[in-house]
Design an enzyme around this catalytic site. Structure first.
Site, short mmCIF file in Angstrom:
data_model
loop_
_atom_site.label_atom_id
_atom_site.label_comp_id
_atom_site.label_asym_id
_atom_site.label_seq_id
_atom_site.Cartn_x
_atom_site.Cartn_y
_atom_site.Cartn_z
CG ASP A 66 -1.84 -1.23 1.28
OD1 ASP A 66 -2.16 -1.93 0.31
OD2 ASP A 66 -1.86 -1.53 2.66
CD GLU B 34 -8.78 -2.89 -0.53
OE1 GLU B 34 -9.43 -2.80 0.68
OE2 GLU B 34 -8.24 -3.68 -0.96
O1 FUB Z 1 -3.24 -3.40 3.69
C1 FUB Z 1 -4.25 -3.80 4.23
C2 FUB Z 1 -5.43 -3.75 3.21
O2 FUB Z 1 -5.44 -4.46 2.05
C3 FUB Z 1 -5.36 -2.42 2.63
O3 FUB Z 1 -5.86 -1.26 3.47
C4 FUB Z 1 -6.29 -2.48 1.43
O4 FUB Z 1 -6.25 -1.40 0.44
C5 FUB Z 1 -5.46 -3.63 1.02
O5 FUB Z 1 -4.46 -3.30 0.33
#
Ligand code: FUB
Length: 344
Positions: free
Chosen positions: A32, A244
């Site tokens: 991320d 997301e």
């Molecule tokens: O890294 C944890 C979670 O997985 C993130 O917050 C999401 O975007 C996904 O990458």
């Protein structure tokens, strides 16, 4: 000396590898990556993945991270400095677990780290931590930001000095448990509360930040992602709907909202004329990577644009990721050239 040998080997393995770009960091698992240029350098604010032996589920329980490191590099391809642990969940009064994808912003010489975590009731909220330096360490506010919920904050500074936060994530990110910023009583499963396939999808949330950068300046509102006919992308349109990992960048006066489509694994993008949208779907920034999640950032450095992303080259486990970067190209018509992370 074994130095030259190691270098030779590294080059060889990159050229024959099915991955088109090498991991930036290999002594820790990182994911991320939110990149920014601060003080003339590239700073990267990633998640720090760890093996905690929590069983994999559709709510992402296996992403059980506890702290953050910050990295910097003088320029693309340069040596990467690990500035060490800059924030630990144990030092955040309100947060219990799962330190997910963070971002950072600078204002008036102060640096702010924004991060999602679950509180004592296992509800995701977004917190903020402050430092005098881009590389931390950061000191967290004892309470989450008021009016926040869900995950994946991304903070964008507009040319007039306003800051906006974009965020949200469905399934494990809990966005489906909210409407109009209010918690709605639905089941705790990943798709309980998700609209029917023929209804508009859940959209990323956004709000202007207060002058002190510590709170939202206004109530959270969804930003609309529309198709080319002006209709909201539908919940059943899994190849295009928001899941997301929202990110905002501005290019030639246009606002680019990019995001992950989650279960279809694309980084998609939509463009608009102002930070509030609406945004019209344009296409794919990054094709699926190895691993379930896809999560990125887009940043300009010395006139070129770069995509930071992750995959699972080092461990081949969905929750143990490694960050990467590659150049990103805007075409003359403003569209983005789709990036292919794997050799065909
Ligand atoms: O890294 C944890 C979670 O997985 C993130 O917050 C999401 O975007 C996904 O990458």
């Amino acid at each position: 000396s074994c130095g030259p040998k190691t270098e030779e080997k590294a080059v060889e393995s990159t050229e024959t590898s099915k991955f088109l770009n090498p991991p930036l960091i290999s002594d820790l698992f990182t994911a991320d990556p939110s990149a920014h240029v601060f003080e003339g350098k590239i700073y990267i604010y990633p998640s720090h993945d760890v093996e905690s032996d929590v069983k994999e589920d559709d709510m992402g329980a296996h992403f059980n991270m506890v702290d953050y490191h910050v990295y910097s590099m003088e320029k693309p391809g340069g040596v990467i400095t690990d500035h060490g642990k800059v924030l630990d969940v144990a030092d955040v009064a309100w947060a219990k677990r799962q330190m997910w994808a963070p971002d950072a912003a600078e204002k008036d010489g102060k640096y702010f780290l924004y991060f999602p975590a679950k509180d004592a009731n296992d509800i995701f909220k977004i917190g903020v931590a402050v430092s005098d330096e881009p590389y931390g360490p950061f000191v967290a506010n004892p309470e989450p930001m008021k009016g926040t919920f869900s995950i994946d904050p991304a903070v964008f500074k507009d040319d007039d000095g306003s800051y906006f936060m974009y965020w949200g994530g469905i399934w494990g990110g809990q966005l489906q448990q909210y409407r109009d910023g209010k918690h709605q009583p639905v089941g705790a499963g990943p798709t309980d509360g998700i609209p029917a396939p023929d209804q508009p999808s859940l959209m990323p949330q956004m709000a202007k930040l207060a002058d002190d950068m510590m709170e939202l300046a206004e109530a959270a509102k969804p930003v609309q992602i529309l198709d080319s006919l002006g209709n909201p992308i539908l919940a059943g349109d899994n190849n295009r709907r928001f899941f997301e990992a929202a990110w905002m960048h501005k290019y030639n006066g246009k606002y680019y909202l990019s995001y992950s489509t989650g279960d279809t694994h694309f980084i998609a993008y939509a463009t608009g004329d102002n930070p509030y949208g609406p945004f019209t779907y344009q296409g794919v920034v990054l094709n699926p990577v190895q691993g379930w999640t896809n999560h990125h950032s887009i940043v300009e450095f010395e006139g070129k644009w770069y995509l930071f992303y992750h995959d699972t080259e080092l461990a081949n486990k969905t929750h143990l990721r490694n960050i990467k970067m590659t150049e990103l190209v805007h075409n003359e018509d403003g569209t983005i050239q789709t990036i292919e992370p794997m050799r065909k």
